[in-house]
Scaffold this motif. Structure first.
Motif, short mmCIF file in Angstrom:
data_model
loop_
_atom_site.label_atom_id
_atom_site.label_comp_id
_atom_site.label_asym_id
_atom_site.label_seq_id
_atom_site.Cartn_x
_atom_site.Cartn_y
_atom_site.Cartn_z
N ILE A 41 -0.20 30.95 -23.18
CA ILE A 41 -1.31 30.31 -23.12
C ILE A 41 -1.97 30.91 -24.23
O ILE A 41 -2.48 32.12 -24.58
CB ILE A 41 -2.33 30.46 -21.93
N LEU A 42 -2.36 29.90 -25.38
CA LEU A 42 -3.17 30.55 -26.61
C LEU A 42 -4.65 30.54 -26.25
O LEU A 42 -5.33 31.31 -26.74
CB LEU A 42 -2.76 29.34 -27.78
N THR A 43 -5.25 29.68 -25.74
CA THR A 43 -6.56 29.61 -25.32
C THR A 43 -6.69 28.72 -24.08
O THR A 43 -6.01 27.66 -23.94
CB THR A 43 -7.61 29.09 -26.32
N ARG A 44 -7.80 29.13 -23.22
CA ARG A 44 -8.00 28.37 -21.87
C ARG A 44 -9.15 27.32 -22.05
O ARG A 44 -9.70 27.01 -21.20
CB ARG A 44 -8.39 29.45 -20.87
N ASP A 45 -9.83 27.25 -23.32
CA ASP A 45 -11.08 26.81 -23.47
C ASP A 45 -11.05 25.77 -24.73
O ASP A 45 -11.84 26.08 -25.58
CB ASP A 45 -12.36 27.63 -23.35
N TYR A 46 -10.16 24.98 -25.04
CA TYR A 46 -9.94 24.18 -26.13
C TYR A 46 -10.04 22.95 -25.89
O TYR A 46 -9.29 22.11 -25.12
CB TYR A 46 -8.53 24.38 -26.77
N SER A 47 -11.13 22.22 -26.41
CA SER A 47 -11.41 20.62 -26.28
C SER A 47 -10.34 19.88 -26.97
O SER A 47 -10.31 19.96 -28.18
CB SER A 47 -12.87 20.48 -26.70
N LYS A 48 -9.74 18.91 -26.21
CA LYS A 48 -8.77 18.05 -26.89
C LYS A 48 -9.66 16.59 -26.92
O LYS A 48 -9.00 15.57 -27.62
CB LYS A 48 -7.73 17.49 -25.76
N ILE A 49 -10.96 16.55 -26.48
CA ILE A 49 -11.78 15.30 -27.06
C ILE A 49 -12.38 15.19 -28.07
O ILE A 49 -13.13 16.16 -28.23
CB ILE A 49 -12.34 14.92 -25.66
N CYS A 50 -12.45 13.96 -29.13
CA CYS A 50 -13.15 13.75 -30.15
C CYS A 50 -13.85 12.68 -30.26
O CYS A 50 -13.46 11.54 -30.06
CB CYS A 50 -12.20 14.33 -31.26
N LYS A 51 -15.13 12.82 -30.60
CA LYS A 51 -15.97 11.63 -30.77
C LYS A 51 -15.92 11.24 -32.10
O LYS A 51 -16.15 11.61 -33.13
CB LYS A 51 -17.46 11.84 -30.30
N LEU A 52 -15.16 9.89 -32.19
CA LEU A 52 -15.02 9.39 -33.37
C LEU A 52 -16.09 8.54 -34.10
O LEU A 52 -16.55 8.14 -35.18
CB LEU A 52 -13.61 8.45 -33.36
#
Length: 223
Positions: A41-52
Motif C-alpha cells: 500500500i503506497l498511501t491510504r489517502d489518495y483521491s481518485k476523483i477530479c473535478k474537470l
C-alpha cells in the motif's frame, strides 16, 4: 549463453475502485482512497476523483501517473475552451473530449479506466464509462477498477437498466433518490472491500446537483 530480457513495463496498476450513478436531478461519483502497487500500500489517502468542469467529475483507476497526466491535459484543454467560448464545458462535451484524448494516445495508451459523471444542460444526471483507448458509452450507472467485477453485478441486480435495443429508447437514469443512491454506493464499497485487497481505507463520495457539489466520506476496512 541466452540473452536475458528484463520484464520491465512502463505501466503499473495502482488498483482501487470507482462508481458513478446518475439520477433524475443528481449524479453520485465515488472512489476509495487506497493506492497500491503489488502487495504494497503506497498511501491510504489518495483521491481518485477530479473535478474537470463546473458540472463534470471524473473518477479514475489504473496507473495513477497516467491518470495525473490525463487530468493535467484535460484541465489545459478546458482552459482553452473557456477562453474561446467564454463558458464552462458541458458534461457531454467533456465526455467527447475525454474520448478523443484517450483515442489519440491509442498506440501508447493512458493506462487509466475512467467514469465521468455530471449534469447535462437540462440538469439531469449523466454517467459515461470508458475503456483505456477512448471507447465510451452513456449509462445510468457504472464501475471501473479492481473491484468493478464485484461491484457491477451488485449494481446490475439493484438498478438493472433497460436494454439499449428497446424502442422507443428508454432513459438510462436510475429511479433512486439522491440519498438512496449514496446509501447504495456505501453498501457496494463495504461489500467490495471485503474481497478486493486493492480497495479499502476510505470512501470519497462526490454528489452533484442543482445546488452545486458536495463531498461525503466513509471509513472502510484498513486491512
Amino acid at each position: 549463453m541466452t540473452k536475458q530480457h528484463s520484464n520491465w513495463s512502463p505501466y503499473d496498476n495502482n488498483g482501487g475502485s470507482c462508481v458513478a450513478i446518475a439520477g433524475a436531478d443528481y449524479c453520485v461519483v465515488a472512489a476509495d482512497t487506497r493506492m497500491s502497487s503489488g502487495y504494497n500500500i503506497l498511501t491510504r489517502d489518495y483521491s481518485k476523483i477530479c473535478k474537470l468542469a463546473g458540472k463534470s467529475v471524473m473518477a479514475s483507476s489504473g496507473f495513477q501517473a497516467d491518470v495525473k497526466a490525463l487530468q493535467k491535459l484535460l484541465a489545459a484543454r478546458h482552459l482553452i475552451y473557456q477562453h474561446q467560448h467564454n463558458k464552462q464545458m458541458s458534461c457531454p462535451a467533456m465526455a467527447q473530449l475525454l474520448s478523443n484524448t484517450l483515442y489519440y494516445k491509442r498506440f501508447f495508451p493512458y493506462y487509466s479506466f475512467n467514469v465521468l459523471g455530471g449534469l447535462d444542460s437540462e440538469g439531469k444526471g449523466c454517467v459515461f464509462t470508458y475503456d483505456a483507448v477512448g471507447s465510451y458509452e452513456k449509462v445510468g450507472y457504472s464501475s471501473q477498477g479492481s473491484g468493478s467485477t464485484l461491484i457491477m453485478p451488485f449494481l446490475d441486480n439493484q438498478l438493472k437498466s433497460p436494454s439499449p435495443l428497446l424502442l422507443p429508447a428508454q432513459d438510462a437514469v436510475t429511479p433512486l433518490s439522491e440519498s438512496e443512491a449514496v446509501d447504495l454506493v456505501k453498501t457496494v464499497f463495504a461489500s467490495a472491500t471485503e474481497r478486493d485487497i486493492y480497495t479499502g481505507d476510505k470512501l470519497e463520495i462526490v454528489i452533484l446537483n442543482s445546488e452545486g457539489i458536495r463531498r461525503e466520506y466513509m471509513e472502510l476496512r484498513k486491512d
